[in-house]
Motif scaffolding. Structure first.
Motif, short mmCIF file in Angstrom:
data_model
loop_
_atom_site.label_atom_id
_atom_site.label_comp_id
_atom_site.label_asym_id
_atom_site.label_seq_id
_atom_site.Cartn_x
_atom_site.Cartn_y
_atom_site.Cartn_z
N VAL A 25 52.50 27.72 3.67
CA VAL A 25 51.70 28.88 4.08
C VAL A 25 50.99 29.48 2.87
CG1 VAL A 25 51.77 31.19 5.07
CG2 VAL A 25 53.09 29.34 6.12
N SER A 28 48.10 27.22 1.98
CA SER A 28 47.00 27.35 2.94
C SER A 28 46.26 28.67 2.76
CB SER A 28 47.54 27.25 4.37
OG SER A 28 48.22 26.03 4.56
N MET A 41 46.81 32.41 8.14
CA MET A 41 48.13 31.83 8.28
C MET A 41 49.20 32.92 8.15
SD MET A 41 47.71 28.60 8.89
CE MET A 41 49.36 27.90 8.66
N PRO A 52 55.20 27.82 10.23
CA PRO A 52 53.85 28.28 9.90
C PRO A 52 53.12 28.66 11.19
CG PRO A 52 53.93 25.89 9.81
CD PRO A 52 55.33 26.36 10.11
N SER A 54 49.25 29.74 12.80
CA SER A 54 47.80 29.89 12.60
C SER A 54 47.27 30.97 13.53
CB SER A 54 47.07 28.57 12.86
OG SER A 54 47.15 28.21 14.23
#
Length: 379
Positions: A25, A28, A41, A52, A54
Motif C-alpha cells: 500500500v 502504491s 489506496m 489492500p 482500492s
C-alpha cells in the motif's frame, strides 16, 4: 477493525518489519508505478488479516485499468476483445450491446467503487486462513465509511472461493461474472492430473533441453527489470490489449525486493533475457501477473511454453493451485487447465434506486448472456 488511508500510512515512518500488505500500500501510494491505474489506496486491518483496498471516485481517466474500473472491465475491455473474436456474425450485435452497456454504466457511476483485497492484479488471491465471520463487520465498516460508493471483492471463483462467495451473497452482495480463468491443481504434487497431458509432457521436454538458464529475481539488476517490463509490454500490451495493467520496471523490482512478487527470467547463452514471469503467491495458490517474452523470436523456440512449464512445476513443487488467469484458452485446456467463471461480488443495496438497477441489470445480462457465451465459445 480499522481502515487506514494512504495519508495515514505515509505519515508514519517506514518500518522494515511492516507486513507485505503495508509495504504494498505504501509503494502504491508513494509513486505511480502502474501507468494506467488511477486510484487511492488504503489498508484494511481486521485484527487477524490485512487487505489492500482500492478507492475510485468515478472521475478518473476513461482508460483507467480494469483492475480498479468496472467501466473498463465490462465495456472498454469487452470492445477490445470483440476485435479479436473473429466471428463477424457475433461482433456487430455485441458491439451494439457493449455501447449500450457503456452508457448505462457511466450513468450509474459504477466506477465510484471500493474494492477489498485489491492488489491491482488481474487475479487477486484470498487467504485460506481468513475467518469469514469477519464479513458482516467489514460490510458495516465500508457502509459507514463510504455511503455513496459501491464496495466489494474481485477475482472470486467457485473452486477457490465458493464459501466466500456464498457468504457475501447471503449478506446481500450482487454477483457479477467477469471472465473465465484456468486453474491447475498441483496439490497432489507429482501425481497432479495435468502432468499427464501430452502437451504438458512435451513442454517439460522442451524446457529440459532448452539452452536457456532460469535465473531468480534476486540475481537480477536494474537493467534486467527494464528488459522484463519491455517483454511484458510486448505480450500483454502490444499483442493482447493496451487496457491491461502497465506495470513498470520499478513496480516489478520493488515487488521482488519487498517480497510480494517472485521473478524468474529465461536467460540465453549470450546473457540476454528473452522471457520472464513474476509469481504472486499465498499459502494455497499461485498467480502470474507478470508474463512476457520476446515475441519477435521464432515460435519454435517455445518461450511461452517454457514459461508455462515453469509455472506448472512451481505449483507441483509447492503443492498449490495455479490460477493461470484468462486468455490462451485452447493452449491452457490442452495442458489440463480447468475452466472456472470468475466473479466480482458488489454491495449496492445502500445506493440510489437507479444505480442499484444498473448493477442488477449488468448482473443479469452477464449471467444470462455472458457466461453461457463464454462457456460455449470456450474463451
Amino acid at each position: 477493525m480499522k481502515l487506514m488511508f494512504e495519508e495515514q500510512l505515509l505519515s508514519q515512518p517506514a518500518n522494515p518489519d511492516s507486513s507485505l500488505v503495508q509495504h504494498y500500500v505504501r509503494t502504491s501510494a508513494t509513486c505511480s508505478l502502474i501507468g494506467n491505474v488511477t486510484t487511492r489506496m488504503a489498508l484494511l486491518d481486521t485484527g487477524t488479516q490485512q487487505f489492500p483496498v482500492s478507492i475510485t471516485e468515478g472521475n478518473e481517466p476513461d482508460d483507467n485499468c480494469y483492475v480498479v474500473s468496472p467501466q473498463t472491465a465490462y465495456s472498454g475491455y469487452a470492445r477490445e476483445e470483440l476485435k479479436r473474436l473473429g466471428r463477424p456474425w457475433l461482433t456487430w450485435p455485441l458491439k451494439l450491446l457493449t455501447r449500450g452497456v457503456d452508457c448505462m454504466l457511466r450513468t450509474a457511476k459504477v466506477d465510484k467503487l471500493v474494492q477489498v483485497n485489491n492488489w491491482l492484479l488481474a487475479t487477486n488471491l484470498y487467504p485460506t486462513e481468513w475467518s469469514l465471520a469477519e464479513l458482516p463487520a467489514i460490510t458495516s465498516l465500508l457502509h459507514r465509511t463510504f455511503p455513496d460508493h459501491g464496495f466489494g471483492f474481485r477475482s472470486l471463483n467457485d473452486f477457490s472461493n465458493r464459501e466466500l462467495r456464498q457468504c457475501l451473497e447471503t449478506l446481500g452482495y450482487l454477483s457479477i461474472p467477469s471472465r473465465q480463468v484456468y486453474l491447475f491443481d498441483g496439490r497432489a504434487g507429482a501425481q497432479a492430473p495435468f502432468l499427464k497431458h501430452h502437451n504438458t509432457r512435451l513442454d517439460a521436454t522442451l524446457l529440459r533441453r532448452s539452452p536457456y538458464k532460469v535465473v531468480p529475481g534476486t540475481a537480477l539488476i536494474e537493467a534486467d527489470f527494464q528488459r522484463i517490463e519491455h517483454l511484458y509490454n510486448l505480450l500483454y500490451l502490444n499483442k493482447y490489449c493496451t487496457l491491461n495493467p502497465h506495470y513498470s520496471a520499478k513496480w516489478i523490482q520493488r515487488g521482488q525486493h519487498e517480497g510480494w512478487l517472485e521473478v524468474r527470467a529465461l536467460v540465453s547463452p549470450e546473457g540476454r533475457i528473452d522471457g520472464a514471469l513474476g509469481w504472486f503467491t499465498n499459502s494455497a495458490e499461485i498467480s502470474t501477473p507478470i508474463v512476457g517474452y520476446d515475441t519477435a523470436l521464432p515460435q519454435q523456440v517455445g518461450l511461452y511454453r517454457q514459461l508455462t512449464r515453469l509455472c506448472l512445476q512451481e505449483a507441483v513443487e509447492r503443492r498449490k493451485v495455479l490460477n493461470f488467469s484468462s486468455g490462451a484458452a485452447k493452449f491452457k485446456r490442452l495442458r489440463g487447465g480447468q475452466p472456472q467463471i470468475e466473479y466480482s461480488l458488489i454491495h449496492v443495496a445502500h445506493l440510489s434506486w437507479g444505480r442499484r438497477l444498473v448493477w442488477t441489470v449488468l448482473s443479469r445480462l452477464l449471467h444470462g448472456i455472458g457466461v453461457p457465451m463464454i462457456k460455449k465459445l470456450k474463451l
